[in-house]
Design a protein around this motif. Structure first.
Motif, PDB file in Angstrom:
ATOM      1  N   PRO A  54       0.835  -1.206   0.000  1.00  0.00           N
ATOM      2  CA  PRO A  54       0.000   0.000   0.000  1.00  0.00           C
ATOM      3  C   PRO A  54       0.870   1.258   0.000  1.00  0.00           C
ATOM      4  O   PRO A  54       1.979   1.263   0.515  1.00  0.00           O
ATOM      5  CB  PRO A  54      -0.788  -0.119   1.307  1.00  0.00           C
ATOM      6  N   LEU A  55       0.341   2.304  -0.598  1.00  0.00           N
ATOM      7  CA  LEU A  55       1.036   3.587  -0.574  1.00  0.00           C
ATOM      8  C   LEU A  55       0.792   4.247   0.781  1.00  0.00           C
ATOM      9  O   LEU A  55      -0.323   4.196   1.307  1.00  0.00           O
ATOM     10  CB  LEU A  55       0.539   4.484  -1.705  1.00  0.00           C
ATOM     11  N   PRO A  56       1.803   4.862   1.377  1.00  0.00           N
ATOM     12  CA  PRO A  56       1.666   5.388   2.740  1.00  0.00           C
ATOM     13  C   PRO A  56       0.589   6.470   2.897  1.00  0.00           C
ATOM     14  O   PRO A  56      -0.098   6.509   3.904  1.00  0.00           O
ATOM     15  CB  PRO A  56       3.053   5.940   3.063  1.00  0.00           C
ATOM     16  N   ASP A  57       0.425   7.302   1.905  1.00  0.00           N
ATOM     17  CA  ASP A  57      -0.546   8.391   2.021  1.00  0.00           C
ATOM     18  C   ASP A  57      -1.871   8.085   1.316  1.00  0.00           C
ATOM     19  O   ASP A  57      -2.775   8.904   1.292  1.00  0.00           O
ATOM     20  CB  ASP A  57       0.038   9.691   1.469  1.00  0.00           C
ATOM     21  N   ASN A  58      -1.963   6.865   0.739  1.00  0.00           N
ATOM     22  CA  ASN A  58      -3.161   6.492   0.009  1.00  0.00           C
ATOM     23  C   ASN A  58      -3.285   4.970   0.050  1.00  0.00           C
ATOM     24  O   ASN A  58      -3.079   4.304  -0.968  1.00  0.00           O
ATOM     25  CB  ASN A  58      -3.054   7.010  -1.434  1.00  0.00           C
ATOM     26  N   PRO A  59      -3.610   4.374   1.219  1.00  0.00           N
ATOM     27  CA  PRO A  59      -3.545   2.920   1.397  1.00  0.00           C
ATOM     28  C   PRO A  59      -4.499   2.119   0.518  1.00  0.00           C
ATOM     29  O   PRO A  59      -4.296   0.919   0.351  1.00  0.00           O
ATOM     30  CB  PRO A  59      -3.870   2.719   2.869  1.00  0.00           C
ATOM     31  N   GLU A  60      -5.516   2.768  -0.063  1.00  0.00           N
ATOM     32  CA  GLU A  60      -6.403   2.001  -0.943  1.00  0.00           C
ATOM     33  C   GLU A  60      -5.768   1.727  -2.306  1.00  0.00           C
ATOM     34  O   GLU A  60      -6.239   0.896  -3.063  1.00  0.00           O
ATOM     35  CB  GLU A  60      -7.775   2.668  -1.105  1.00  0.00           C
ATOM     36  N   VAL A  87       0.711  -1.203  -4.952  1.00  0.00           N
ATOM     37  CA  VAL A  87       1.648  -1.504  -6.026  1.00  0.00           C
ATOM     38  C   VAL A  87       2.111  -2.936  -5.805  1.00  0.00           C
ATOM     39  O   VAL A  87       2.348  -3.342  -4.662  1.00  0.00           O
ATOM     40  CB  VAL A  87       2.859  -0.540  -5.982  1.00  0.00           C
ATOM     41  N   GLU A  88       2.231  -3.692  -6.886  1.00  0.00           N
ATOM     42  CA  GLU A  88       2.709  -5.071  -6.741  1.00  0.00           C
ATOM     43  C   GLU A  88       4.147  -5.071  -6.221  1.00  0.00           C
ATOM     44  O   GLU A  88       4.997  -4.318  -6.694  1.00  0.00           O
ATOM     45  CB  GLU A  88       2.650  -5.814  -8.072  1.00  0.00           C
ATOM     46  N   TYR A  89       4.383  -5.928  -5.245  1.00  0.00           N
ATOM     47  CA  TYR A  89       5.713  -6.076  -4.642  1.00  0.00           C
ATOM     48  C   TYR A  89       6.742  -6.399  -5.726  1.00  0.00           C
ATOM     49  O   TYR A  89       7.824  -5.818  -5.772  1.00  0.00           O
ATOM     50  CB  TYR A  89       5.664  -7.185  -3.581  1.00  0.00           C
ATOM     51  N   ASP A  90       6.408  -7.337  -6.626  1.00  0.00           N
ATOM     52  CA  ASP A  90       7.348  -7.725  -7.683  1.00  0.00           C
ATOM     53  C   ASP A  90       7.692  -6.559  -8.594  1.00  0.00           C
ATOM     54  O   ASP A  90       8.806  -6.468  -9.111  1.00  0.00           O
ATOM     55  CB  ASP A  90       6.778  -8.880  -8.511  1.00  0.00           C
ATOM     56  N   GLU A  91       6.724  -5.668  -8.798  1.00  0.00           N
ATOM     57  CA  GLU A  91       6.972  -4.478  -9.609  1.00  0.00           C
ATOM     58  C   GLU A  91       8.018  -3.585  -8.931  1.00  0.00           C
ATOM     59  O   GLU A  91       8.937  -3.075  -9.570  1.00  0.00           O
ATOM     60  CB  GLU A  91       5.656  -3.709  -9.810  1.00  0.00           C
ATOM     61  N   GLY A 113       5.169  10.626  -7.595  1.00  0.00           N
ATOM     62  CA  GLY A 113       6.201   9.600  -7.534  1.00  0.00           C
ATOM     63  C   GLY A 113       6.466   9.187  -6.096  1.00  0.00           C
ATOM     64  O   GLY A 113       6.290   9.976  -5.163  1.00  0.00           O
ATOM     65  N   TYR A 114       6.889   7.923  -5.923  1.00  0.00           N
ATOM     66  CA  TYR A 114       7.194   7.389  -4.599  1.00  0.00           C
ATOM     67  C   TYR A 114       8.563   6.733  -4.633  1.00  0.00           C
ATOM     68  O   TYR A 114       8.941   6.108  -5.628  1.00  0.00           O
ATOM     69  CB  TYR A 114       6.157   6.345  -4.184  1.00  0.00           C
ATOM     70  N   SER A 134      12.661   2.425  -2.604  1.00  0.00           N
ATOM     71  CA  SER A 134      13.301   1.858  -1.408  1.00  0.00           C
ATOM     72  C   SER A 134      12.475   2.108  -0.154  1.00  0.00           C
ATOM     73  O   SER A 134      12.376   1.239   0.715  1.00  0.00           O
ATOM     74  CB  SER A 134      14.724   2.380  -1.245  1.00  0.00           C
ATOM     75  N   GLN A 135      11.850   3.274  -0.047  1.00  0.00           N
ATOM     76  CA  GLN A 135      11.028   3.546   1.142  1.00  0.00           C
ATOM     77  C   GLN A 135       9.802   2.637   1.185  1.00  0.00           C
ATOM     78  O   GLN A 135       9.433   2.141   2.244  1.00  0.00           O
ATOM     79  CB  GLN A 135      10.607   5.014   1.189  1.00  0.00           C
ATOM     80  N   LEU A 136       9.187   2.415   0.030  1.00  0.00           N
ATOM     81  CA  LEU A 136       8.037   1.512  -0.004  1.00  0.00           C
ATOM     82  C   LEU A 136       8.456   0.088   0.380  1.00  0.00           C
ATOM     83  O   LEU A 136       7.789  -0.580   1.165  1.00  0.00           O
ATOM     84  CB  LEU A 136       7.382   1.518  -1.390  1.00  0.00           C
ATOM     85  N   LEU A 137       9.579  -0.363  -0.159  1.00  0.00           N
ATOM     86  CA  LEU A 137      10.044  -1.720   0.139  1.00  0.00           C
ATOM     87  C   LEU A 137      10.566  -1.848   1.565  1.00  0.00           C
ATOM     88  O   LEU A 137      10.395  -2.888   2.196  1.00  0.00           O
ATOM     89  CB  LEU A 137      11.120  -2.141  -0.866  1.00  0.00           C
ATOM     90  N   ASP A 138      11.201  -0.787   2.078  1.00  0.00           N
ATOM     91  CA  ASP A 138      11.719  -0.831   3.449  1.00  0.00           C
ATOM     92  C   ASP A 138      10.597  -1.006   4.462  1.00  0.00           C
ATOM     93  O   ASP A 138      10.817  -1.523   5.555  1.00  0.00           O
ATOM     94  CB  ASP A 138      12.516   0.441   3.772  1.00  0.00           C
ATOM     95  N   GLY A 139       9.389  -0.596   4.094  1.00  0.00           N
ATOM     96  CA  GLY A 139       8.252  -0.803   4.968  1.00  0.00           C
ATOM     97  C   GLY A 139       7.817  -2.258   5.028  1.00  0.00           C
ATOM     98  O   GLY A 139       7.057  -2.659   5.907  1.00  0.00           O
ATOM     99  N   ILE A 140       8.306  -3.066   4.102  1.00  0.00           N
ATOM    100  CA  ILE A 140       7.947  -4.487   4.040  1.00  0.00           C
ATOM    101  C   ILE A 140       9.062  -5.347   4.628  1.00  0.00           C
ATOM    102  O   ILE A 140       8.819  -6.240   5.432  1.00  0.00           O
ATOM    103  CB  ILE A 140       7.678  -4.926   2.576  1.00  0.00           C
TER     104      ILE A 140
END
Length: 124
Positions: A17-23, A26-30, A50-51, A54-60
């Motif tokens: 999920p995007l941090p400011d728009n959880p609905e 983005v696919e993890y593999d992407e 744009g996001y 690394s920040q999106l993945l670091d949350g996982i």
């Protein structure tokens, strides 16, 4: 991942999920593909924003864990002659020559065996 992998016929997608728009996800593999391709940002067109990949993945998971997973799951890189080192090109050249010689000798041996068999059959 372990639980999803245990269901053989169930196709799953890991979504981030995007941090400011959880609905919006983005696919993890992407994201992994962007990261391994050296892209630092993913652009979400419908948000016009744009996001940081690394920040999106670091949350996982931690970057070190991703590298291990990427090494384990990464598909082999396709072979392309232009990516060969000069040493490998030289080896490939000699390998190709040797292969042609071996195939040629095999054809000659097969022809010789056929001729000998024909001569034996005719001499009876």
């Amino acid at each position: 991942r372990d639980i999803n992998g245990s269901f053989e016929k169930l196709e799953t997608k890991e979504l981030v999920p995007l941090p400011d728009n959880p609905e919006i996800t983005v696919e993890y593999d992407e994201l992994i593909g962007h990261e391994s391709g050296g892209k630092s940002e993913i652009y979400i067109g419908k948000l016009r924003k744009g996001y940081s990949v690394s920040q999106l993945l670091d949350g996982i998971e931690k970057p070190d864990e991703r590298k291990l997973i990427d090494l384990y799951q990464a598909p082999p890189k396709p072979f392309h002659p232009d990516t060969q080192t000069p040493e490998l090109k030289k080896k490939s050249k000699w390998y190709n020559i040797l292969w042609k010689v071996i195939v040629g000798l095999g054809i000659i041996a097969a022809l010789a065996a056929s001729i000998i068999a024909i001569i034996k059959e005719l001499s009876k």
